[in-house]
Write a protein that holds these residues in place. Structure first.
Motif, PDB file in Angstrom:
ATOM      1  N   PHE A   1       0.816  -1.202   0.000  1.00 15.13           N
ATOM      2  CA  PHE A   1       0.000   0.000   0.000  1.00 15.13           C
ATOM      3  C   PHE A   1       0.855   1.260   0.000  1.00 15.13           C
ATOM      4  O   PHE A   1       1.910   1.312   0.633  1.00 15.13           O
ATOM      5  CB  PHE A   1      -0.889   0.050   1.251  1.00 15.13           C
ATOM      6  N   GLU A   2       0.343   2.268  -0.691  1.00 10.28           N
ATOM      7  CA  GLU A   2       0.850   3.628  -0.576  1.00 10.28           C
ATOM      8  C   GLU A   2      -0.240   4.471   0.072  1.00 10.28           C
ATOM      9  O   GLU A   2      -1.434   4.245  -0.171  1.00 10.28           O
ATOM     10  CB  GLU A   2       1.190   4.201  -1.955  1.00 10.28           C
ATOM     11  N   TRP A   3       0.164   5.433   0.891  1.00  8.74           N
ATOM     12  CA  TRP A   3      -0.829   6.310   1.526  1.00  8.74           C
ATOM     13  C   TRP A   3      -0.170   7.625   1.937  1.00  8.74           C
ATOM     14  O   TRP A   3       1.030   7.703   2.127  1.00  8.74           O
ATOM     15  CB  TRP A   3      -1.467   5.619   2.734  1.00  8.74           C
ATOM     16  N   PHE A   4      -0.995   8.672   2.042  1.00  5.91           N
ATOM     17  CA  PHE A   4      -0.523   9.991   2.444  1.00  5.91           C
ATOM     18  C   PHE A   4      -0.817  10.236   3.925  1.00  5.91           C
ATOM     19  O   PHE A   4      -1.851   9.791   4.444  1.00  5.91           O
ATOM     20  CB  PHE A   4      -1.200  11.078   1.611  1.00  5.91           C
TER      21      PHE A   4
ATOM     22  N   PRO B   1      -5.320  -2.573  -8.677  1.00  9.66           N
ATOM     23  CA  PRO B   1      -5.947  -2.093  -7.442  1.00  9.66           C
ATOM     24  C   PRO B   1      -5.244  -0.878  -6.844  1.00  9.66           C
ATOM     25  O   PRO B   1      -4.011  -0.773  -6.865  1.00  9.66           O
ATOM     26  CB  PRO B   1      -5.831  -3.307  -6.497  1.00  9.66           C
ATOM     27  N   GLY B   2      -6.059   0.025  -6.319  1.00  6.34           N
ATOM     28  CA  GLY B   2      -5.541   1.156  -5.577  1.00  6.34           C
ATOM     29  C   GLY B   2      -5.568   0.867  -4.091  1.00  6.34           C
ATOM     30  O   GLY B   2      -6.078  -0.167  -3.640  1.00  6.34           O
ATOM     31  N   SER B   3      -5.041   1.800  -3.311  1.00  8.30           N
ATOM     32  CA  SER B   3      -5.022   1.600  -1.861  1.00  8.30           C
ATOM     33  C   SER B   3      -6.419   1.696  -1.257  1.00  8.30           C
ATOM     34  O   SER B   3      -6.617   1.346  -0.096  1.00  8.30           O
ATOM     35  CB  SER B   3      -4.093   2.619  -1.197  1.00  8.30           C
ATOM     36  N   ASP B   4      -7.405   2.149  -2.054  1.00 10.12           N
ATOM     37  CA  ASP B   4      -8.782   2.213  -1.564  1.00 10.12           C
ATOM     38  C   ASP B   4      -9.528   0.903  -1.764  1.00 10.12           C
ATOM     39  O   ASP B   4     -10.707   0.797  -1.417  1.00 10.12           O
ATOM     40  CB  ASP B   4      -9.532   3.348  -2.261  1.00 10.12           C
ATOM     41  N   SER B   5      -8.881  -0.098  -2.325  1.00 10.60           N
ATOM     42  CA  SER B   5      -9.549  -1.372  -2.578  1.00 10.60           C
ATOM     43  C   SER B   5      -9.814  -2.118  -1.274  1.00 10.60           C
ATOM     44  O   SER B   5      -9.105  -1.953  -0.288  1.00 10.60           O
ATOM     45  CB  SER B   5      -8.712  -2.248  -3.516  1.00 10.60           C
ATOM     46  N   ASN B   6     -10.876  -2.934  -1.292  1.00 12.28           N
ATOM     47  CA  ASN B   6     -11.166  -3.855  -0.200  1.00 12.28           C
ATOM     48  C   ASN B   6     -10.289  -5.084  -0.432  1.00 12.28           C
ATOM     49  O   ASN B   6     -10.492  -5.811  -1.407  1.00 12.28           O
ATOM     50  CB  ASN B   6     -12.651  -4.228  -0.221  1.00 12.28           C
ATOM     51  N   PRO B   7      -9.289  -5.350   0.424  1.00 15.59           N
ATOM     52  CA  PRO B   7      -8.359  -6.456   0.156  1.00 15.59           C
ATOM     53  C   PRO B   7      -9.037  -7.794  -0.081  1.00 15.59           C
ATOM     54  O   PRO B   7      -8.595  -8.567  -0.939  1.00 15.59           O
ATOM     55  CB  PRO B   7      -7.480  -6.478   1.406  1.00 15.59           C
TER      56      PRO B   7
ATOM     57  N   ILE C   1      -3.107  11.986  10.543  1.00 16.76           N
ATOM     58  CA  ILE C   1      -4.204  11.365   9.811  1.00 16.76           C
ATOM     59  C   ILE C   1      -3.633  10.702   8.557  1.00 16.76           C
ATOM     60  O   ILE C   1      -2.911  11.334   7.782  1.00 16.76           O
ATOM     61  CB  ILE C   1      -5.262  12.411   9.400  1.00 16.76           C
ATOM     62  N   ALA C   2      -3.955   9.438   8.370  1.00 13.64           N
ATOM     63  CA  ALA C   2      -3.533   8.700   7.176  1.00 13.64           C
ATOM     64  C   ALA C   2      -4.730   8.534   6.255  1.00 13.64           C
ATOM     65  O   ALA C   2      -5.833   8.221   6.707  1.00 13.64           O
ATOM     66  CB  ALA C   2      -2.978   7.338   7.567  1.00 13.64           C
ATOM     67  N   THR C   3      -4.523   8.761   4.956  1.00 12.89           N
ATOM     68  CA  THR C   3      -5.588   8.517   3.987  1.00 12.89           C
ATOM     69  C   THR C   3      -5.140   7.504   2.941  1.00 12.89           C
ATOM     70  O   THR C   3      -4.008   7.562   2.449  1.00 12.89           O
ATOM     71  CB  THR C   3      -6.042   9.809   3.282  1.00 12.89           C
ATOM     72  N   PHE C   4      -6.052   6.591   2.644  1.00  9.93           N
ATOM     73  CA  PHE C   4      -5.808   5.576   1.624  1.00  9.93           C
ATOM     74  C   PHE C   4      -6.663   5.825   0.383  1.00  9.93           C
ATOM     75  O   PHE C   4      -6.930   4.900  -0.384  1.00  9.93           O
ATOM     76  CB  PHE C   4      -6.079   4.183   2.202  1.00  9.93           C
ATOM     77  N   MET C   5      -7.079   7.083   0.192  1.00 13.19           N
ATOM     78  CA  MET C   5      -7.739   7.430  -1.060  1.00 13.19           C
ATOM     79  C   MET C   5      -6.818   7.095  -2.225  1.00 13.19           C
ATOM     80  O   MET C   5      -5.605   7.250  -2.130  1.00 13.19           O
ATOM     81  CB  MET C   5      -8.081   8.919  -1.104  1.00 13.19           C
TER      82      MET C   5
END
Length: 446
Positions: free
Chosen positions: A133-136, A345-351, A234-238
């Motif tokens: 995963f990548e996240w901001f 898949p992006g980081s917003d996907s349901n694994p 705050i971490a976002t996985f958008m």
């Protein structure tokens, strides 16, 4: 067998993933846990009847006002016991809506992956998976996000510092807590580093058997957010929070092994490309099925903002050996490391759903002995549209899946019906909004 808990344990936390991959759950007393760990616990099935903002769907048939939102038994998987190191080592379990007789709630993502896993094992394979995963990260709180209207947020660190050794040292306590606490929570990382963008991190979770790998990926996102809270972060996985910055991926790495896990069935040293016939069937299955299951990889409106040319995310139905511009990337330098990377898949996907789609598609290719007729891409995958392109938005992708007999064959009509209903709802919620872009473009001049 009732799992052994410390005699001083008074409470237990459990959770399950809803259709969006959001962890829903409760803390229950030890007494309630011991009375229901085998038979299950009644849980209001509205958790599969509302969206990520707790708004009830108006189009779902699985549950709704028409059914009265009854309780449905959720069952703890006792094999998932771990303790939460940042919550005084409180015992934690994952749960799902699987029944002992094999029947389950069609909408339950973990139950769906269980079924696909059993099909894989029945075919004589051990599936090994991992998601990265990548996240901001932002120096914000839930309150400040609301007060600022999600604008002018302060990134954890400024500038574009991909693979930087310097930038993480600014937040060494957070960085070290991520690595150490996740490992203590049974989510061991293979690597953790910064990516290109202000305050963006990437983590690769150590590979594991497919269901355990999905468990770790699903818990990873919530765990990162909780650890971040403790640091004022705050971490976002958008998938794409800012149009000017790279998106956030959730790549899936996968391979099939013999049941003893002594031989990687994707590797063939005698082949010129070191890919076994089995791997080629598996890869062909993923290419063939991808348009039919795309919403399981890209489930939100925002997902498709990431899937654009030149942004390190694929736009075409392509594959290649070690090429980061294609949808599917083969890595095959040696038997131990040979695998297929699904870069859609992006980081917003349901694994659970993304991994279930990957595995089911690959098994479909093996069952039907699909030939890998699509040649590997050489060079820029964005310009190779011979085999087709990835649909541009959630509405297009959902319409394909809704009417796909292949998707229903892979996952059952019950799941496909409910899941596509939820994606249709998501699109309609978006379509009725008036964006800032529209106001700036049309308000005065039109």
């Amino acid at each position: 067998m009732n799992p052994i808990l410390d005699p001083h344990t008074q409470k237990v936390k459990f959770a399950f993933a809803d259709i969006d991959g959001i962890m829903r759950g409760k803390i229950i007393s030890r007494e309630k846990f011991e009375k229901g760990w085998e038979e299950g616990y009644g849980f209001c099935n509205v958790v599969f009847g509302w969206d990520s903002n707790d708004t009830a769907y108006d189009n779902a048939t699985l549950t709704g006002w028409h059914s009265g939102y009854p309780d449905t038994p959720v069952r703890i998987d006792t094999d998932t016991l771990r303790t939460i190191p940042w919550e005084d080592n409180m015992p934690f379990f994952l749960a799902d809506f699987s029944n002992p007789n094999g029947e389950d709630l069609p909408a339950c993502p973990r139950s769906l992956l269980r079924r696909i896993k059993h099909q894989c094992e029945a075919m004589g394979f051990h599936a090994e998976f991992a998601q990265e995963f990548e996240w901001f990260n932002f120096r914000e709180t839930p309150q400040s996000l609301q007060q600022k209207g999600f604008r002018n947020l302060e990134p954890l660190t400024p500038g574009m510092f991909g693979y930087s050794i310097l930038r993480p040292s600014l937040e060494s306590s957070f960085n070290n807590d991520l690595f150490d606490l996740l490992t203590a929570f049974d989510i061991p990382l293979e690597g953790l580093h910064t990516e290109t963008g202000p305050g963006v991190y990437e983590a690769a979770i150590k590979h594991d058997e497919v269901l355990r790998a999905a468990d770790k990926a699903a818990l990873f996102k919530t765990a990162v957010k909780e650890i971040g809270y403790r640091h004022g972060i705050i971490a976002t996985f958008m998938a794409k929070w800012n149009a000017e910055l790279p998106g956030c991926s959730g790549h899936i790495h996968q391979s099939l092994w013999n049941p003893e896990q002594t031989k990687n069935l994707f590797y063939d040293e005698s082949s010129a490309d070191r890919m076994s016939p089995l791997m080629k069937h598996y890869l062909a299955g993923q290419l063939h099925c991808l348009p039919h299951v795309l919403p399981m990889y890209a489930p939100t409106i925002n997902s498709y903002k990431r899937l654009v040319e030149g942004a390190w995310a694929p736009t075409t139905l392509t594959w290649a050996i070690d090429n980061r511009t294609t949808a599917l990337r083969v890595l095959n330098n040696g038997e131990a490391y040979t695998r297929l990377e699904n870069r859609v898949p992006g980081s917003d996907s349901n694994p659970y759903l993304a991994i279930a789609a990957s595995l089911a598609s690959g098994l479909y290719g093996i069952k039907h002995q699909l030939s890998l007729d699509v040649p590997p891409t050489v060079g820029n995958g964005y310009t190779n549209q011979t085999n087709g392109i990835i649909p541009a938005n959630l509405r297009q992708a959902t319409e394909v899946m809704k009417h796909s007999s292949l998707a229903k064959e892979l996952f059952g009509e019950g799941f496909v019906e409910h899941f596509t209903q939820t994606r249709d709802w998501e699109w309609r919620q978006y379509a009725r909004q008036v964006s800032e872009w529209e106001l700036k473009r049309y308000f005065e001049i039109i």
